[in-house]
Write a protein that holds these residues in place. Structure first.
Motif, short mmCIF file in Angstrom:
data_model
loop_
_atom_site.label_atom_id
_atom_site.label_comp_id
_atom_site.label_asym_id
_atom_site.label_seq_id
_atom_site.Cartn_x
_atom_site.Cartn_y
_atom_site.Cartn_z
N GLY A 147 0.79 -1.22 0.00
CA GLY A 147 0.00 0.00 0.00
C GLY A 147 0.82 1.27 0.00
N GLU A 148 2.15 1.14 0.01
CA GLU A 148 3.01 2.33 0.03
C GLU A 148 3.20 2.88 -1.37
N VAL A 149 3.27 4.21 -1.48
CA VAL A 149 3.58 4.88 -2.73
C VAL A 149 4.98 5.49 -2.60
N LEU A 150 5.88 5.03 -3.46
CA LEU A 150 7.27 5.46 -3.40
C LEU A 150 7.61 6.18 -4.70
N ALA A 151 8.09 7.40 -4.61
CA ALA A 151 8.57 8.13 -5.78
C ALA A 151 10.09 8.06 -5.80
N ILE A 152 10.64 7.75 -6.96
CA ILE A 152 12.09 7.64 -7.13
C ILE A 152 12.55 8.75 -8.05
N ILE A 153 13.44 9.61 -7.53
CA ILE A 153 13.89 10.76 -8.30
C ILE A 153 15.42 10.72 -8.41
N GLY A 154 15.95 11.52 -9.31
CA GLY A 154 17.40 11.58 -9.48
C GLY A 154 17.76 11.91 -10.92
N ARG A 155 19.00 12.24 -11.13
CA ARG A 155 19.47 12.59 -12.46
C ARG A 155 19.44 11.38 -13.40
N MET A 199 -3.10 0.96 -3.89
CA MET A 199 -2.17 0.20 -4.72
C MET A 199 -0.74 0.50 -4.29
N THR A 200 0.10 -0.54 -4.22
CA THR A 200 1.52 -0.35 -3.97
C THR A 200 2.17 0.15 -5.26
N LEU A 201 2.76 1.34 -5.20
CA LEU A 201 3.31 1.99 -6.41
C LEU A 201 4.76 2.37 -6.20
N LEU A 202 5.59 2.07 -7.18
CA LEU A 202 6.95 2.60 -7.24
C LEU A 202 7.04 3.39 -8.54
N MET A 203 7.28 4.69 -8.42
CA MET A 203 7.23 5.58 -9.58
C MET A 203 8.56 6.29 -9.77
N VAL A 204 9.20 6.05 -10.90
CA VAL A 204 10.29 6.92 -11.31
C VAL A 204 9.65 8.11 -12.01
N THR A 205 9.89 9.30 -11.50
CA THR A 205 9.18 10.47 -12.04
C THR A 205 10.02 11.73 -11.95
N HIS A 206 9.75 12.65 -12.87
CA HIS A 206 10.33 13.99 -12.78
C HIS A 206 9.26 15.01 -12.44
N GLU A 207 8.06 14.53 -12.11
CA GLU A 207 6.95 15.41 -11.72
C GLU A 207 7.03 15.61 -10.20
#
Length: 246
Positions: A32-40, A193-201
């Motif tokens: 159930g966790e929402v994780l955003a992954i950011i970086g260059r 929903m368990t979400l892992l998102m690579v995003t630039h937003e």
């Protein structure tokens, strides 16, 4: 090991020849966790998602999904994994020769043996969920990019995944179409929903993510609640990354 984690990663290392892209990643994700992954670009974000989904083998470390060890060398393990972990890419990857409805129905029929009538009912239900109930008989070339990406989300959901991986899913869209896709992702997050998102937003990540991961040079450089990472970055690398966005 975190026995309550839906995804548990320990010491993950991935190389392409002499280039080490992931340099010992440790990460636990709760159901159930929402994780955003950011970086260059080049920091290892997309490679990490591809390892989690079994699209890329890794050289060292362990990866567990729902308590099961993932082995890229074991086809049966990967088939099970991909039924539980859905992935949406930058490009929509819809089959152009199939209608929208048939795109969504294909995997559940082939992988799970879902009967045609049940598959169609489920496909129509998912299209309504992403706001495209009238597009069942349309083809990809009749849809906007935003609509195609929403169909791709519906197609991933058709397998009833426990985890959904989103790899820069708005980066190929015109700016005016980004919002309609993010609205669907936000609704999935709201539903648990368990979400892992690579995003630039970044504004979206701040609003929706429970935690944000900042990757730098193949490692998780900082991780924590969204407000903490964006408002109180602890390292110079994250401060420089965020300042470059403004």
């Amino acid at each position: 090991m975190d026995t309550d984690a839906i995804i548990e990663i320990s010491g993950l290392r991935k190389r392409y020849g002499d280039l080490e892209v992931l340099k010992g990643v440790d990460l636990s994700v709760q159901s159930g966790e929402v994780l955003a992954i950011i970086g260059r670009s080049g920091s290892g974000k997309s490679t990490l998602l591809r390892c989690i989904n079994g699209l890329e083998p890794f050289e060292e470390g362990t990866l567990r999904v729902e308590g099961q060890v993932v082995r890229a060398s074991d086809p049966r393990s990967l088939r099970t994994l991909r039924q539980r972990v859905g992935m949406i890419f930058q490009s929509f990857n819809l089959f152009p020769h199939l209608s929208v409805g048939r795109n969504i129905m294909l995997a559940p029929r082939l992988v799970k043996g879902l009967p045609g009538g049940e598959g169609e009912r489920r496909a129509r239900e998912l299209l309504a969920r992403v706001g495209l109930e009238e597009k069942f008989d349309a083809y990809a070339d009749q849809l906007s990019g935003g609509q195609q990406q929403r169909v791709a989300i519906a197609r991933a959901l058709a397998m009833d995944p426990a985890v959904l991986l989103c790899d820069e899913i708005t980066s190929a869209l015109d700016p005016e179409l980004v919002g309609e896709v993010l609205k669907v992702v936000a609704s999935l997050a709201h539903e648990g929903m368990t979400l892992l998102m690579v995003t630039h937003e970044m504004a979206f990540a701040r609003r929706v993510a429970h935690r944000v991961v900042f990757m730098h040079a193949g490692r998780i450089h900082e991780i924590g609640p969204a407000a903490q990472l964006f408002d109180e970055p602890r390292t110079e690398e994250l401060r420089q990354f965020l300042s470059a966005l403004n």
